[in-house]
Design a protein around this motif. Sequence first.
Motif, PDB file in Angstrom:
ATOM      1  N   TYR A 164       4.511  -0.026  10.552  1.00 27.67           N
ATOM      2  CA  TYR A 164       3.589  -1.072  10.114  1.00 27.67           C
ATOM      3  C   TYR A 164       4.329  -2.135   9.294  1.00 27.67           C
ATOM      4  O   TYR A 164       4.099  -3.344   9.461  1.00 27.67           O
ATOM      5  CB  TYR A 164       2.470  -0.454   9.278  1.00 27.67           C
ATOM      6  N   GLN A 165       5.200  -1.676   8.414  1.00 31.70           N
ATOM      7  CA  GLN A 165       5.962  -2.623   7.599  1.00 31.70           C
ATOM      8  C   GLN A 165       6.890  -3.483   8.451  1.00 31.70           C
ATOM      9  O   GLN A 165       7.068  -4.668   8.170  1.00 31.70           O
ATOM     10  CB  GLN A 165       6.775  -1.853   6.547  1.00 31.70           C
ATOM     11  N   LYS A 166       7.440  -2.898   9.495  1.00 36.60           N
ATOM     12  CA  LYS A 166       8.400  -3.616  10.321  1.00 36.60           C
ATOM     13  C   LYS A 166       7.728  -4.615  11.259  1.00 36.60           C
ATOM     14  O   LYS A 166       8.162  -5.762  11.384  1.00 36.60           O
ATOM     15  CB  LYS A 166       9.242  -2.616  11.139  1.00 36.60           C
ATOM     16  N   TYR A 167       6.657  -4.200  11.918  1.00 36.17           N
ATOM     17  CA  TYR A 167       6.064  -5.017  12.967  1.00 36.17           C
ATOM     18  C   TYR A 167       4.870  -5.856  12.504  1.00 36.17           C
ATOM     19  O   TYR A 167       4.531  -6.840  13.153  1.00 36.17           O
ATOM     20  CB  TYR A 167       5.638  -4.129  14.141  1.00 36.17           C
ATOM     21  N   VAL A 168       4.243  -5.488  11.399  1.00 32.73           N
ATOM     22  CA  VAL A 168       3.111  -6.261  10.884  1.00 32.73           C
ATOM     23  C   VAL A 168       3.537  -7.114   9.693  1.00 32.73           C
ATOM     24  O   VAL A 168       3.256  -8.314   9.640  1.00 32.73           O
ATOM     25  CB  VAL A 168       1.939  -5.343  10.504  1.00 32.73           C
ATOM     26  N   TRP A 169       4.235  -6.478   8.747  1.00 30.73           N
ATOM     27  CA  TRP A 169       4.685  -7.227   7.576  1.00 30.73           C
ATOM     28  C   TRP A 169       6.058  -7.866   7.780  1.00 30.73           C
ATOM     29  O   TRP A 169       6.538  -8.582   6.902  1.00 30.73           O
ATOM     30  CB  TRP A 169       4.728  -6.306   6.357  1.00 30.73           C
ATOM     31  N   LYS A 170       6.678  -7.588   8.916  1.00 25.07           N
ATOM     32  CA  LYS A 170       7.985  -8.162   9.273  1.00 25.07           C
ATOM     33  C   LYS A 170       9.070  -7.866   8.240  1.00 25.07           C
ATOM     34  O   LYS A 170       9.932  -8.703   7.954  1.00 25.07           O
ATOM     35  CB  LYS A 170       7.850  -9.692   9.456  1.00 25.07           C
ATOM     36  N   GLU A 171       9.023  -6.674   7.673  1.00 23.58           N
ATOM     37  CA  GLU A 171      10.056  -6.277   6.726  1.00 23.58           C
ATOM     38  C   GLU A 171      11.272  -5.736   7.476  1.00 23.58           C
ATOM     39  O   GLU A 171      11.150  -5.139   8.540  1.00 23.58           O
ATOM     40  CB  GLU A 171       9.513  -5.203   5.766  1.00 23.58           C
ATOM     41  N   ILE A 211      -0.507   2.851   3.766  1.00 19.17           N
ATOM     42  CA  ILE A 211      -0.481   1.440   4.151  1.00 19.17           C
ATOM     43  C   ILE A 211      -1.509   0.649   3.359  1.00 19.17           C
ATOM     44  O   ILE A 211      -1.239  -0.454   2.870  1.00 19.17           O
ATOM     45  CB  ILE A 211      -0.742   1.293   5.665  1.00 19.17           C
ATOM     46  N   LYS A 225      -0.318   0.158  -0.209  1.00 15.67           N
ATOM     47  CA  LYS A 225       0.738  -0.855  -0.295  1.00 15.67           C
ATOM     48  C   LYS A 225       0.181  -2.262  -0.103  1.00 15.67           C
ATOM     49  O   LYS A 225       0.664  -3.220  -0.714  1.00 15.67           O
ATOM     50  CB  LYS A 225       1.814  -0.577   0.744  1.00 15.67           C
ATOM     51  N   SER A 226      -0.826  -2.393   0.743  1.00 12.61           N
ATOM     52  CA  SER A 226      -1.389  -3.715   1.029  1.00 12.61           C
ATOM     53  C   SER A 226      -2.201  -4.254  -0.137  1.00 12.61           C
ATOM     54  O   SER A 226      -2.459  -5.455  -0.216  1.00 12.61           O
ATOM     55  CB  SER A 226      -2.274  -3.654   2.280  1.00 12.61           C
TER      56      SER A 226
END
Length: 283
Positions: A112-119, A166, A169-170
């Motif tokens: 989720y962090q990689k593909y949604v939040w682009k981390e 998630i 964190k959001s």
Amino acid sequence: MIGRRSLLGLTFCTCYLASHLTNKYVLSVLKFTYPTLFQGWQTLLGGLLLHVSWKLGWVEINSSLRSNVLAWLPASVLFVGIIYAGSRALSRLAVPVFFILHNVAEVLVCGYQKYVWKEKTSPTKICSFLFLVAAAGCLPFQDAQFDPDGYFWAVIHLFCVGAYKILRKSQKPSVLSDIDQQYLNYIFSVALLVFASHPTGDLFSALDFPFLYFYRFHGSCCASGVLGFFLMLSTVKLRSILAPGQCAAWIFFAKVTTAASSLVLFDVILTRAAVGWCQATEL
């Protein structure tokens, strides 16, 4: 001489081991498989102890929690899913197997962090998570005590854990502290689980429980509630004082110790392949 941080870490590990093994004993040995009642009791006792601790000034709870109830409600729903599904899964699965499946929740958070939040995520971390998913996928085929219901509830549990993390964190930064969040979780869990105990049939089925009037059962249930409360407090304290890497190290040590102890205390049959997956994924 043991330092303050080491003492805190050891306290956390002790609570972690004692809490999980006590729960496993009640669920698997005594076979008290009525999760709405068992988890309802644990959250009720945890909520009461937290409320008393607040009134005594041992912990701080935001007195204006009511204005944040609706914002935190989805997380509380997920928390109920975590403890309910986790209870059902732990009653059917070996502790090491349960831990491996539980850890897959971190893969959901990372994705989720990689593909949604682009981390940005390091290739090493991605490879380790892919290996963890592969291990969790192969584990059912190597499990000598394979229980489809146990794996089903473990999957529900890991998705709830991932979604809960998630959501937390959001909402950062949040006006709610970790203690505030847990206080709301306790209140909502008790209300929902007590209400659900009748429709699920747990309320009347528990009357036929063979150890209902035995001191072993009463003592174990009281211990599970108290240990769960102290585990929550030690976890909050650990995260507030130690760096994330140090916290992860103590959690890893607690899981390894708990999993190893469960192999001695409970009737567990693990094939060599299953043991290999457990060791390779480092629980």
